[in-house]
Scaffold this motif. Structure first.
Motif, PDB file in Angstrom:
ATOM      1  N   GLU A 134       0.824  -1.208   0.000  1.00  0.00           N
ATOM      2  CA  GLU A 134       0.000   0.000   0.000  1.00  0.00           C
ATOM      3  C   GLU A 134       0.860   1.260   0.000  1.00  0.00           C
ATOM      4  N   HIS A 135       1.960   1.274   0.736  1.00  0.00           N
ATOM      5  CA  HIS A 135       2.804   2.471   0.741  1.00  0.00           C
ATOM      6  C   HIS A 135       3.459   2.683  -0.620  1.00  0.00           C
ATOM      7  N   GLU A 138       0.932   4.442  -2.800  1.00  0.00           N
ATOM      8  CA  GLU A 138       0.916   5.856  -2.442  1.00  0.00           C
ATOM      9  C   GLU A 138       2.098   6.589  -3.081  1.00  0.00           C
ATOM     10  N   ARG A 141       1.344   7.227  -6.765  1.00  0.00           N
ATOM     11  CA  ARG A 141       0.416   8.355  -6.915  1.00  0.00           C
ATOM     12  C   ARG A 141       1.130   9.687  -6.723  1.00  0.00           C
TER      13      ARG A 141
END
Length: 863
Positions: A134-135, A138, A141
């Motif tokens: 998940e990091h 991020e 993005r």
């Protein structure tokens, strides 16, 4: 299966159009293909196709009919093998890989980056997104947000969090990989991307690209540069990878290319604005410049300006503005005796700087991202007592004319002139031991005399601190240098020359492996014995290859099984050494050169790390630790940094603490304890850290680091930096495992001194207790900081008065921990010091058991 049977099986795959009578259904075709795949399994990389294709393959492989077919074909294959035993199939049978499967961490769907309604749609292919943490999503993005606005930026994640993977996923989205809506003409019109990285990781980048996506990759390095450049001009390259040295030398030929994206790995290499590499990178023609580094700032705050002025020119203003508005206030506000107004202004500027950096940099730590997947790490600083022989030789070194010239440079000259010694008669040192060799071709001295002696003298002092054999002549040097080194060794050995085996290099195996004249090796001997008895695996780092040679003989004498990697190890053999160490239970120690092992090594099988000699740059030691403490580590990692007490190495470590604190303040907005009076690059405030007089100070009669730390503990309330304690935690006096991960206690009491001397250790503490004092304030910063900040320079009073901390009866965390620590030791029937020694060698499971027993006793009525 015979060859004829195989041909018969494959006949329906003919390119000729089948007749209506011979046509086969899709189900039959899938069955035949599945039959062939089951007989000859082939390894396939994760597909670069759409989500529907991936799900279809998964459904086909999991369907009952497919399983039944596989069982039937397996039985048929066994019968064929019995009938035709003479058919040899070794070339097919040697590839025994599983059927296609995803190593996924997320959903099988693309990661949408573009806004709703934006065209063309920009997304990370599902085959990549499903394997991202998940990091990392991020981070992708964040990079695309900068890209869309034609900005550059910095991805400053900790080492081991996958910055390379995030960059590849970002490029796959930008170049439209895995998207059927984009035609090939649109993809070809995109300008290529340039990646500049250290030579040692060029092939790692190439390998990672091939694992994650399908780009046209070319490596601009070596003898084929001209061919690659022709291919680049012919639009045959999507990603061009080159090294720092190649770009520094041949970057002019690439500076005219219009790049879509430029990514620099290990971007902290651009910290010096005067370097040729930095100037060459300024010529790159693109606004989308991205840096990847786990150490955004290593030595000075001005390094931040150099990095961000390259990735996003003008984002931090001019160099003069940055120095006056950020650099000077932050450094002076960290001084231990700084006035209140200095500290207040520094806090405001720190908040302002962090807010600005957040627009162009994304930084995450392991604790924030994958901390729940790891057991944790302790960074212990161990001050080892030098042997008596080392101390005598160290003192003789300080008395040499060369060093005395540097120490007394500002004293009045003895000739009676009003000038200082360095300006008059003591500018050169013809009677010295080191100076004559440095100026053998220039007896009148050089323009920088006597300051040209500083670096050679520091190197000699560090060598004495580590091992006396290091100052003896190196047989690999030229004869002239060997004779001068022999002369130097004789001068510092003095009357002890027979104890060290003379002034020439010791060829005796037993002599080199003996620990009696090396304080650090005495401590290491006891530590390795303790770890080996518990099955721990150790990484042993040293900056010196000659020190690695001595440690290698020491390990052989003690019977440890080890591997070794240094600069002479061929690049193509390094990974095999790493794999062998990780997979072999018999390998106990890995000897690594700090310079050769700083990047690209994943040694997660080791849970003990020893850094034998410290580096002036704290990032070097942190990178060495991260060879073990990274994603995939299943055990608690304990780091031991060995320092020679009373030597130059104490000052080296203090400088590390100073640099780490400035980095935490400027980059993350943390609050740090104010230990030191010295201010970097400020002659008026050299304090205890800076200046030649401090470098060559005799510290043998004091515990330099211990005194500074203990002094701060006594007067800690004066700084106004009291740790905040959650009131709800007061009622819970149970001790967590992290609170019991303690090192040795300080050697300040007379009762503990004999035991520590037996271990050869004078003093120790955890680096985490010295650095990273306060929590990150980045999340508390508001965006309403006025652009016309009226804060003035530190020398002028400010309108904002510093708020005094409110008095509270809540005990400090350190006090509460000490109380709980004492209770825990009593529950085991031990004194505090004995309990500390037990903790040092205890495994995490043993510590957890002690905590559980302690909590059970507390819950009992009489507990």
């Amino acid at each position: 299966m015979s060859l004829e049977a195989l041909k018969e099986t494959l006949r329906p795959c003919s390119t000729q159009e089948p007749s209506s009578s011979s046509a086969i259904t899709q189900t039959q075709r899938n069955s035949i293909l599945s039959h062939y795949d089951s007989l000859f399994p082939i390894h396939r990389k994760p597909p670069k196709s759409s989500l529907s294709d991936q799900l279809r393959r998964l459904n086909d492989s999991l369907s009952p009919s497919h399983s039944k077919t596989l069982q039937q074909e397996k039985e048929k294959e066994e019968l064929l093998q019995e009938e035709e035993p003479e058919i040899e199939r070794a070339k097919f049978a040697s590839v025994k890989l599983p059927q296609f499967q995803f190593d996924h961490t997320g959903p099988f769907e693309p990661l949408l980056l573009s806004s709703h309604g934006e065209f063309p749609v920009v997304q990370v292919p599902a085959s990549i997104n499903c394997r991202l943490l998940e990091h990392q999503r991020e981070g992708v993005r964040f990079l695309y947000g900068l890209y869309k606005n034609h900005h550059g930026g910095m991805l400053g994640d900790d080492m081991g969090l996958g910055k390379t993977i995030q960059a590849i996923a970002f490029l796959a989205a930008v170049f439209g990989k895995g998207q059927s809506t984009l035609n090939e003409n649109q993809i070809q019109k995109r300008d290529p991307a340039l990646i500049i990285c250290p030579t040692s990781v060029i092939h790692n980048w190439d390998s990672e690209f091939s694992k994650w996506s399908n780009f046209n990759i070319s490596i601009y390095h070596g003898a084929n540069r001209d061919l690659i450049f022709d291919k680049l001009e012919a639009n045959g390259v999507e990603i061009l990878i080159t090294s720092f040295d190649t770009y520094r030398i041949h970057g002019s030929s690439l500076s005219d290319v219009k790049w879509n994206v430029v990514i620099i790995d290990e971007a902290h290499r651009l910290k010096n604005e005067k370097s040729k590499l930095y100037k060459a990178c300024l010529e790159i023609k693109t606004l989308r410049r991205y840096g990847l580094t786990g150490t955004v700032m290593q030595n000075k705050i001005m390094e931040l300006f150099n990095l961000f002025d390259w990735v996003s020119p003008g984002s931090l203003g001019t160099r003069e503005h940055f120095r006056d508005f950020y650099d000077e206030p932050l450094k002076h506000g960290q001084r231990s005796t700084a006035p209140d107004r200095f500290v207040q202004i520094a806090n405001k500027r720190k908040q302002h700087l962090v807010e600005v950096l957040r627009k162009y940099m994304l930084r995450r730590t392991k604790e924030e991202t994958i901390g729940h997947l790891m057991m944790g790490k302790e960074d212990n600083i161990v001050f080892c007592a030098m042997s008596d022989l080392q101390k005598r030789i160290y003192k003789r070194m300080l008395q040499l004319p060369d060093i005395q010239c540097l120490i007394n440079k500002n004293l009045p000259c003895s000739c009676g002139s009003p000038l200082t010694q360095v300006e008059c008669c003591k500018r050169i040192v013809p009677d010295g031991v080191i100076w004559p060799y440095l100026h053998r071709d220039n007896p009148d001295g050089c323009d920088s005399c006597p300051f040209c002696l500083v670096l050679p003298c520091l190197v000699k002092l560090q060598q004495i601190s580590n091992h006396l054999e290091l100052i003896k002549p190196n047989p690999k040097d030229d004869p002239d240098k060997q004779s001068k080194d022999a002369e130097f060794a004789a001068a510092v050995f003095g009357t002890d020359i027979d104890l060290v085996g003379g002034k020439t290099q010791n060829e005796s195996f037993m002599g080199l492996s003996d620990v009696k004249h090396c304080g650090k090796m005495r401590a290491l001997e006891k530590l390795l014995f303790s770890w080996n008895s518990q099955g721990d695996k150790v990484l042993l780092f040293s900056y010196s290859v000659r020190m690695l040679d001595i440690l290698e003989k020491f390990l052989i004498r003690k019977g440890y099984s080890f591997s070794r990697l240094d600069g002479s190890t061929p690049t193509n053999l390094r990974q095999s050494l790493v794999d062998d160490f990780n997979s072999s239970p018999s390998k106990q120690v890995f000897l690594i050169s700090t310079r050769a092992g700083g990047l690209g090594l994943n040694l997660v099988s080791a849970n003990r790390v020893v850094i034998f000699d410290p580096n002036w740059n704290p990032a070097q030691d942190l990178q060495a630790q991260d060879r073990s403490f990274r994603f995939g580590q299943k055990r608690h990692v304990v780091v031991f940094r060995l320092l020679a007490a009373g030597s130059l190495e104490e000052l080296v470590y203090s400088r590390q603490v100073y640099k780490q604190q400035l980095s935490n303040i400027a980059v993350s907005g943390k609050m740090e304890k104010r230990y030191f009076e010295g201010v970097q690059d400020c002659k008026e405030f050299q304090g205890e850290l800076f200046g030649i007089s401090n470098l060559f100070r005799d510290l043998s009669d004091k515990l330099f680091t211990s005194e500074i730390v203990e002094l701060h503990k006594e007067h800690g309330h004066e700084t106004g930096q009291l740790e905040k304690v959650n009131l709800s935690e007061q009622t819970d006096s149970s001790v967590s495992e992290s609170e019991t991960r303690s090192s040795y206690k300080s050697a300040g009491t007379a009762t503990s001194k004999p035991d520590l001397e037996d271990l050869g250790i004078v003093y120790t503490h955890r680096n985490e207790d010295i650095v990273n004092f306060g929590a990150v304030i980045q999340g508390k910063i508001n965006a309403n900081i006025p652009s016309n900040d009226s804060l003035v320079k530190p020398g002028i009073s400010s309108d904002h008065q510093r708020k005094k901390p409110e008095k509270s009866k809540v005990p400090l965390i350190d006090d509460r921990k000490r109380t709980q620590y004492k209770l825990l030791a009593q529950s085991m029937g031990m004194e505090e010091f004995a309990f500390s020694k037990w903790l040092l060698s205890a495994t995490p499971l043993e510590r957890e058991k002690v905590l559980l027993d302690y909590k059970k006793k507390k819950k009992m009525p009489n507990g």
